[in-house]
Design a protein around this motif. Structure first.
Motif, PDB file in Angstrom:
ATOM      1  N   ASN A 129       1.038  -1.565   0.428  1.00  0.00           N
ATOM      2  CA  ASN A 129      -0.172   0.299  -0.259  1.00  0.00           C
ATOM      3  C   ASN A 129       0.575   1.659   0.253  1.00  0.00           C
ATOM      4  O   ASN A 129       0.289   2.395  -0.059  1.00  0.00           O
ATOM      5  CB  ASN A 129      -1.021   0.077   1.013  1.00  0.00           C
ATOM      6  N   ALA A 130       2.254   0.756   0.550  1.00  0.00           N
ATOM      7  CA  ALA A 130       3.430   2.073   1.329  1.00  0.00           C
ATOM      8  C   ALA A 130       3.753   2.536  -0.375  1.00  0.00           C
ATOM      9  O   ALA A 130       3.582   3.981  -1.185  1.00  0.00           O
ATOM     10  CB  ALA A 130       3.803   1.608   1.809  1.00  0.00           C
ATOM     11  N   PHE A 131       4.108   1.853  -1.158  1.00  0.00           N
ATOM     12  CA  PHE A 131       4.367   1.569  -2.013  1.00  0.00           C
ATOM     13  C   PHE A 131       3.377   2.503  -3.452  1.00  0.00           C
ATOM     14  O   PHE A 131       4.325   2.877  -4.638  1.00  0.00           O
ATOM     15  CB  PHE A 131       5.444   0.316  -3.247  1.00  0.00           C
ATOM     16  N   PHE A 132       2.768   1.707  -3.630  1.00  0.00           N
ATOM     17  CA  PHE A 132       1.607   2.081  -4.351  1.00  0.00           C
ATOM     18  C   PHE A 132       0.997   3.461  -3.941  1.00  0.00           C
ATOM     19  O   PHE A 132       0.914   4.079  -5.156  1.00  0.00           O
ATOM     20  CB  PHE A 132       0.009   1.398  -4.278  1.00  0.00           C
ATOM     21  N   GLU A 133       0.989   4.039  -3.143  1.00  0.00           N
ATOM     22  CA  GLU A 133       0.834   5.512  -2.647  1.00  0.00           C
ATOM     23  C   GLU A 133       1.933   6.131  -2.947  1.00  0.00           C
ATOM     24  O   GLU A 133       1.913   7.316  -3.231  1.00  0.00           O
ATOM     25  CB  GLU A 133       0.487   5.615  -0.783  1.00  0.00           C
ATOM     26  N   LEU A 134       3.246   5.923  -3.063  1.00  0.00           N
ATOM     27  CA  LEU A 134       4.235   6.049  -3.871  1.00  0.00           C
ATOM     28  C   LEU A 134       4.733   6.373  -5.179  1.00  0.00           C
ATOM     29  O   LEU A 134       5.802   6.709  -5.428  1.00  0.00           O
ATOM     30  CB  LEU A 134       5.548   5.540  -3.073  1.00  0.00           C
ATOM     31  N   GLU A 135       3.791   5.846  -5.905  1.00  0.00           N
ATOM     32  CA  GLU A 135       3.448   5.409  -7.427  1.00  0.00           C
ATOM     33  C   GLU A 135       4.685   4.350  -7.503  1.00  0.00           C
ATOM     34  O   GLU A 135       4.762   4.435  -8.679  1.00  0.00           O
ATOM     35  CB  GLU A 135       3.455   6.560  -8.544  1.00  0.00           C
ATOM     36  N   GLN A 136       5.390   3.222  -7.181  1.00  0.00           N
ATOM     37  CA  GLN A 136       5.966   2.696  -6.981  1.00  0.00           C
ATOM     38  C   GLN A 136       5.720   0.728  -7.249  1.00  0.00           C
ATOM     39  O   GLN A 136       5.539   0.039  -6.517  1.00  0.00           O
ATOM     40  CB  GLN A 136       7.564   2.711  -6.072  1.00  0.00           C
ATOM     41  N   TYR A 137       5.019   0.963  -8.718  1.00  0.00           N
ATOM     42  CA  TYR A 137       3.782   0.597  -8.923  1.00  0.00           C
ATOM     43  C   TYR A 137       4.796  -1.289  -8.727  1.00  0.00           C
ATOM     44  O   TYR A 137       3.701  -2.649  -8.256  1.00  0.00           O
ATOM     45  CB  TYR A 137       3.141   0.786 -10.002  1.00  0.00           C
ATOM     46  N   LYS A 138       5.224  -1.244  -9.134  1.00  0.00           N
ATOM     47  CA  LYS A 138       6.032  -2.235  -9.489  1.00  0.00           C
ATOM     48  C   LYS A 138       6.406  -3.193  -8.125  1.00  0.00           C
ATOM     49  O   LYS A 138       6.110  -4.481  -7.857  1.00  0.00           O
ATOM     50  CB  LYS A 138       7.169  -2.946  -9.791  1.00  0.00           C
ATOM     51  N   ASP A 139       7.467  -2.480  -7.883  1.00  0.00           N
ATOM     52  CA  ASP A 139       7.254  -2.968  -5.945  1.00  0.00           C
ATOM     53  C   ASP A 139       6.093  -3.162  -5.403  1.00  0.00           C
ATOM     54  O   ASP A 139       6.494  -3.910  -4.515  1.00  0.00           O
ATOM     55  CB  ASP A 139       7.984  -1.229  -4.792  1.00  0.00           C
TER      56      ASP A 139
END
Length: 222
Positions: free
Chosen positions: A77-87
């Motif tokens: 969820n945190a990576f998604f919010e940071l727009e790091q979609y692959k991570d």
């Protein structure tokens, strides 16, 4: 779960965030190898908008216990919010592998692929999300949208119909249902759907455009 972890979660649920923070940091001090406390701190930081800091705590929890499904999900969820979609997708996949095989997790992997314009890859995850939770209307809408955009309009149509049944105020679903009917050359049903989308959202430009096209088609048929 230590007593302080339980108290912290209760405080979080009551909106007492400062109390929750204090309890969780105390839990970590008392037991520095407690992955649950680190996961909870990560969730709290993410809730407070400190997303990058949250990632560090989720990763610490995972370092301590590689089976912490909720830590992987929180990191996703945190990576998604940071727009790091692959991570984010990698973290969600790990969450599933650690037993968090839930509709929400599959839905979020689908969203990661949508954000990367990889709809074909998103499709099976939205499908699985719907299978795991038949009542998840938003997952069903995204599944239908992927089907339609991948050219499987006949399969998408009943899914859109179910979405508007469950959520009659879903303007985008009415619009896409209208497009599906238009593909089947059912002008009357398409027009009806575009009208419903516009009744819910009068500034829905795509539905307005769709209605104009259906009006032209009706005039041409007359």
């Amino acid at each position: 779960m230590s007593n302080k972890n339980e108290q912290a979660i209760a405080a979080m649920n009551n909106g007492e965030l400062e109390k929750a923070v204090t309890l969780l940091y105390e839990a970590v001090e008392e037991n520095p190898k407690d992955p649950i406390a680190y996961t909870n701190i990560g969730n709290l930081l993410a809730q407070a908008g400190e997303v990058k800091q949250a990632v560090a705590y989720f990763e610490k929890a995972i370092d301590l216990d590689e089976t912490q499904g909720t830590a992987y999900y929180g990191a996703g969820n945190a990576f998604f919010e940071l727009e790091q979609y692959k991570d984010a997708a990698d973290m969600y996949q790990n969450a599933i592998q650690q037993g968090l095989d839930q509709s929400d997790v599959h839905f979020m992997i689908g969203q990661c692929f949508v954000m990367q314009d990889a709809l074909r890859l998103a499709l099976p995850f939205f499908q699985r999300a719907v299978e795991l939770n038949e009542g998840d209307t938003e997952a069903r809408f995204q599944y239908a949208l992927c089907l339609a955009q991948e050219g499987a309009v006949e399969e998408a149509l009943p899914q859109f119909e179910r979405v508007v049944e469950e959520d009659p105020e879903h303007a985008d679903a009415w619009f896409n249902l209208g497009v599906s009917y238009a593909y089947q050359e059912d002008i009357t049903k398409a027009m009806n759907c575009f009208d419903k989308a516009l009744a819910i959202q009068p500034d829905h430009l795509l539905a307005g455009n769709g209605k104009k096209q259906m009006e032209q088609a009706m005039n041409n048929n007359n």
